[in-house]
Design a protein around this motif. Structure first.
Motif, PDB file in Angstrom:
ATOM      1  N   GLU A 450      38.315  46.645  78.177  1.00  0.00           N
ATOM      2  CA  GLU A 450      39.418  46.594  77.225  1.00  0.00           C
ATOM      3  C   GLU A 450      40.762  46.755  77.919  1.00  0.00           C
ATOM      4  N   ARG A 451      40.801  47.535  79.003  1.00  0.00           N
ATOM      5  CA  ARG A 451      42.058  47.676  79.744  1.00  0.00           C
ATOM      6  C   ARG A 451      42.421  46.354  80.435  1.00  0.00           C
ATOM      7  N   GLY A 452      41.425  45.650  80.946  1.00  0.00           N
ATOM      8  CA  GLY A 452      41.696  44.362  81.569  1.00  0.00           C
ATOM      9  C   GLY A 452      42.295  43.381  80.576  1.00  0.00           C
ATOM     10  N   ILE A 453      41.734  43.335  79.371  1.00  0.00           N
ATOM     11  CA  ILE A 453      42.271  42.452  78.332  1.00  0.00           C
ATOM     12  C   ILE A 453      43.684  42.876  77.964  1.00  0.00           C
ATOM     13  N   LYS A 454      43.880  44.174  77.822  1.00  0.00           N
ATOM     14  CA  LYS A 454      45.207  44.694  77.465  1.00  0.00           C
ATOM     15  C   LYS A 454      46.262  44.258  78.478  1.00  0.00           C
ATOM     16  N   ASP A 455      45.968  44.427  79.759  1.00  0.00           N
ATOM     17  CA  ASP A 455      46.943  44.067  80.790  1.00  0.00           C
ATOM     18  C   ASP A 455      47.242  42.573  80.771  1.00  0.00           C
ATOM     19  N   ASN A 456      46.215  41.755  80.524  1.00  0.00           N
ATOM     20  CA  ASN A 456      46.456  40.322  80.503  1.00  0.00           C
ATOM     21  C   ASN A 456      47.215  39.907  79.243  1.00  0.00           C
ATOM     22  N   PHE A 457      46.942  40.543  78.121  1.00  0.00           N
ATOM     23  CA  PHE A 457      47.710  40.252  76.909  1.00  0.00           C
ATOM     24  C   PHE A 457      49.190  40.590  77.121  1.00  0.00           C
ATOM     25  N   GLU A 458      49.465  41.653  77.850  1.00  0.00           N
ATOM     26  CA  GLU A 458      50.855  42.004  78.150  1.00  0.00           C
ATOM     27  C   GLU A 458      51.510  40.919  78.998  1.00  0.00           C
ATOM     28  N   TYR A 459      50.781  40.379  79.939  1.00  0.00           N
ATOM     29  CA  TYR A 459      51.299  39.306  80.784  1.00  0.00           C
ATOM     30  C   TYR A 459      51.695  38.093  79.943  1.00  0.00           C
ATOM     31  N   TRP A 460      50.911  37.793  78.923  1.00  0.00           N
ATOM     32  CA  TRP A 460      51.151  36.624  78.082  1.00  0.00           C
ATOM     33  C   TRP A 460      52.052  36.915  76.893  1.00  0.00           C
ATOM     34  N   GLY A 461      52.457  38.155  76.705  1.00  0.00           N
ATOM     35  CA  GLY A 461      53.287  38.495  75.554  1.00  0.00           C
ATOM     36  C   GLY A 461      52.536  38.388  74.245  1.00  0.00           C
ATOM     37  N   ALA A 462      51.271  38.786  74.253  1.00  0.00           N
ATOM     38  CA  ALA A 462      50.428  38.672  73.055  1.00  0.00           C
ATOM     39  C   ALA A 462      49.909  40.022  72.583  1.00  0.00           C
ATOM     40  N   SER A 463      50.565  41.098  72.970  1.00  0.00           N
ATOM     41  CA  SER A 463      50.044  42.442  72.697  1.00  0.00           C
ATOM     42  C   SER A 463      49.921  42.757  71.214  1.00  0.00           C
ATOM     43  N   GLN A 464      50.711  42.087  70.378  1.00  0.00           N
ATOM     44  CA  GLN A 464      50.660  42.377  68.941  1.00  0.00           C
ATOM     45  C   GLN A 464      49.320  42.014  68.321  1.00  0.00           C
ATOM     46  N   PHE A 465      48.541  41.204  69.023  1.00  0.00           N
ATOM     47  CA  PHE A 465      47.235  40.785  68.498  1.00  0.00           C
ATOM     48  C   PHE A 465      46.073  41.569  69.120  1.00  0.00           C
ATOM     49  N   LEU A 466      46.379  42.494  70.013  1.00  0.00           N
ATOM     50  CA  LEU A 466      45.330  43.124  70.817  1.00  0.00           C
ATOM     51  C   LEU A 466      44.307  43.883  69.984  1.00  0.00           C
ATOM     52  N   THR A 467      44.753  44.720  69.066  1.00  0.00           N
ATOM     53  CA  THR A 467      43.826  45.558  68.292  1.00  0.00           C
ATOM     54  C   THR A 467      42.848  44.699  67.500  1.00  0.00           C
TER      55      THR A 467
END
Length: 629
Positions: A450-467
């Motif tokens: 889950e941390r790996g996905i989180k870091d990559n979502f931050e790279y793409w500017g998609a963190s609002q969809f993470l949860t």
């Protein structure tokens, strides 16, 4: 000593253009005539790092045509169908030899200066950094070709070593070199000569340990005890790349030199591949309509599992691509939110990352002599299998057509990004896999995943969809979900709706989830390792295509559809109309052939290298660490 200076002079001649002219002018002499007291190890190291960014000549040939096609990170018919070019291989062999030559020269001149009492306080650290960087270059060389010389590019004709020996050597080099870096030494005087980290010693140590983790995991299927012990030792240092600030990346710049972006050539459309599309669609369960504010885009969102228009007589159906045979006249209902960040929607020119060259959205499909169907592909989303479509290809103007299909966004075409060689999310996906295997790790497999996905979502500017994404049990087109605890296998098929292109009638059909028969004989699609590697694969786009290819060679993950075989493919004859519904290792490229220039120049070493390869010098002979069947 003369041999060392001779090698250094050669390195200057080869790579001098990549170092600032003002730096060399400080020597107040012709750099190719510089004395052994004047040359500096940091010059050579920086030349090596910058050179390895790949100028547009070799970058297009190796990074785009080879690595990105082998890893299915764009639509192309090159290495993915067993097609290569000896001149491309020779260019890459020559270039990487130069990069290794420069790295070795950095080490040699440091030792020479030490003998003469000319060493600066930071030079011993520079030497260790050069050893770490050399280890990366040697891993790149052996991961592409196979057996390689450990004692290479050091002023003598080297003996070749097995891939196993090379890996054992690299793991020891990374361990030893990182242990000898003194982090209290001030390197600020020469920080401009390190394009990656500016001689931040702590970051180099972290990179070395992350590389140890990567290379150790590469051995996981063939040398388990070595893989486990090396990985555990590296991760136990707690000095690995764990945040974006520590990522190994080199800033690109516009022009035509090694720092020019590897994906910057305007004629490379870099269209979305069927592989990535089938992984993206449905994965994470995030609705397309929630990802856009545009009414025009929202209006084109299709119902879930609507395949669009069925063209079974005009699109290839001779692949195990689950999306084959259909033209989607809109946008998927649910989509991994990184998909729309990485690829533009055709005709969506309001997107600031839209590629202006994708200007034509008109697609034609010739149904008969009296009927041609014409579509405006604006706000649609399609990706088609590679391979041979035979006569069907001549009747359609959409497959592989720039502007009609999603393509890589402008962000990576303009030489303004940092080219990544290692990012924090890879560390976490490696830890997740190691923990899943039962190895000692600093966190659980789920937490790392889950941390790996989180870091990559931050790279793409998609963190609002993470949860929402992490909680989803929605299946992709290949039957994999995101939720780490959701390991329920999908059914054999899913129900899809469509409109028949020839009659206009609507209907439903059962579409089979593809069977990845080179991973656990196709028995699973949604186990935890598949989840980890799927996420690692998607996160690797676009700069880590080589690593994505490495994982597929190692594990057969994620699922790669076979190239279509409406007609036999001359470069991959083992894939036929009788077996295309199953996957085989030898349907996918495994390496590059040694260039003929090597064979001509050194037949004895060429013969030795091939004998160590364990098979013929062709694209389909697996490397030592890769799956064999």
């Amino acid at each position: 000593m003369k041999n060392i200076i001779s090698k250094i002079t050669l390195a200057l001649l080869i790579g001098g253009i990549t170092v600032s002219c003002s730096k060399f002018e400080a020597l107040n002499s012709d750099p190719t005539k510089a004395s052994e007291d004047q040359v500096k190890p940091e010059y050579f190291l920086n030349n090596s790092i910058i050179g390895a960014q790949q100028d547009p000549h070799v970058g297009e040939r190796v990074f785009v045509y080879y690595w990105k096609s082998a890893s299915r990170q764009n639509y192309a018919n090159v290495l993915n169908i067993g097609s290569d070019d000896d001149s491309f291989n020779a260019d890459y062999w020559r270039y990487i030899s130069e990069w290794l030559n420069n790295a070795n020269s950095a080490i040699d001149i440091t030792d020479l200066h030490a003998e003469k009492g000319l060493t600066k306080p930071y030079h011993e650290n520079v030497k260790q950094v050069a050893r770490i960087w050399r280890a990366y270059l040697m891993s790149e060389l052996t991961d592409n070709f196979g057996p390689a010389p450990i004692q290479s590019f050091q002023g003598k004709n080297p003996e070749f070593n097995t891939v196993k020996d090379v890996y054992y050597y690299l793991l020891e080099e990374l361990k030893d070199a990182s242990s000898k870096i003194n982090t209290t030494v001030d390197g600020s005087e020469v920080k401009d000569y390190d394009a990656a980290y500016g001689f931040n010693w702590d970051n180099w140590i972290r990179y070395a340990n992350s590389m140890r983790m990567r290379l150790a995991m590469r051995l996981s299927e063939v040398d388990v005890n070595k893989a486990k012990s090396e990985f555990e030792a590296a991760v136990a240092t707690n000095k690995f790349i764990e945040s974006s600030a520590q990522n190994f990346g080199v800033q690109e710049k516009d022009g035509w030199d090694p720092l020019t972006g590897v994906m910057s050539r305007s004629w490379n459309a870099q269209i979305l591949s069927a592989t990535m599309n089938n992984l993206y669609i449905g994965l994470g369960g995030v609705k397309t309509e929630t990802q856009f504010s545009s009414a025009a885009i929202k209006a084109k969102v299709k119902p879930e599992n609507d395949m669009g228009i069925r063209y079974l007589q005009h699109f290839s159906t001779m692949s195990n691509d689950p999306s084959q045979g259909y033209l989607l006249d809109g946008l998927p209902n649910k989509m991994d939110p990184r998909a729309y960040k990485a690829f533009f929607i055709p005709g969506n020119t309001s997107d600031p990352q839209y590629w202006s060259a994708a200007s034509n959205q008109t697609a034609n499909i010739k149904v008969s002599d009296s009927q041609t169907d014409t579509y405006n592909m604006t706000n649609t989303w399609n990706a088609f299998s590679t391979g041979t479509w035979g006569g069907k290809a001549s009747n359609i103007v959409v497959r592989g057509q720039n502007g009609r299909l999603p393509g890589m966004i402008n962000r990576f075409r303009t030489s303004k990004e940092k080219r990544l060689f290692f990012a924090s999310w890879e560390s976490y996906f490696l830890i997740a896999e190691a923990a899943l295997r039962g190895w000692a790790t600093p966190m659980s497999d789920k937490a790392a995943y889950e941390r790996g996905i989180k870091d990559n979502f931050e790279y793409w500017g998609a963190s609002q969809f993470l949860t929402e994404y992490l909680a989803s049990s929605n299946y992709s087109r290949v039957g994999t979900s995101v939720n780490y605890d959701h390991i329920t296998e999908p059914g054999a098929t899913f129900t899809a709706t469509y409109k028949d292109a020839y009659t206009g009638a609507t209907g439903t059909t059962q579409i089979a989830y593809p069977s990845n028969t080179i991973y656990k004989n196709g028995a699973v699609k949604n186990d935890k390792l598949t989840k980890i590697i799927t996420q690692k694969y998607l996160a690797s786009f676009p700069y880590l295509a080589l690593e994505a290819w490495n994982d597929h060679r190692r594990l057969g993950l994620p699922f790669f559809e076979n190239p279509a075989v409406e007609q036999p493919i001359a470069t991959i004859p083992q894939l036929t109309a009788a077996n295309y519904t199953k996957n085989q290792v030898n349907f996918f490229p495994q390496r590059l052939r040694y260039p003929s220039s090597f064979r001509t120049a050194d037949q004895a070493n060429y013969d030795k290298a091939v004998s160590m390869l364990g098979g013929e010098d062709n694209l389909f002979t697996p490397l030592w660490w890769a799956k064999k069947n």
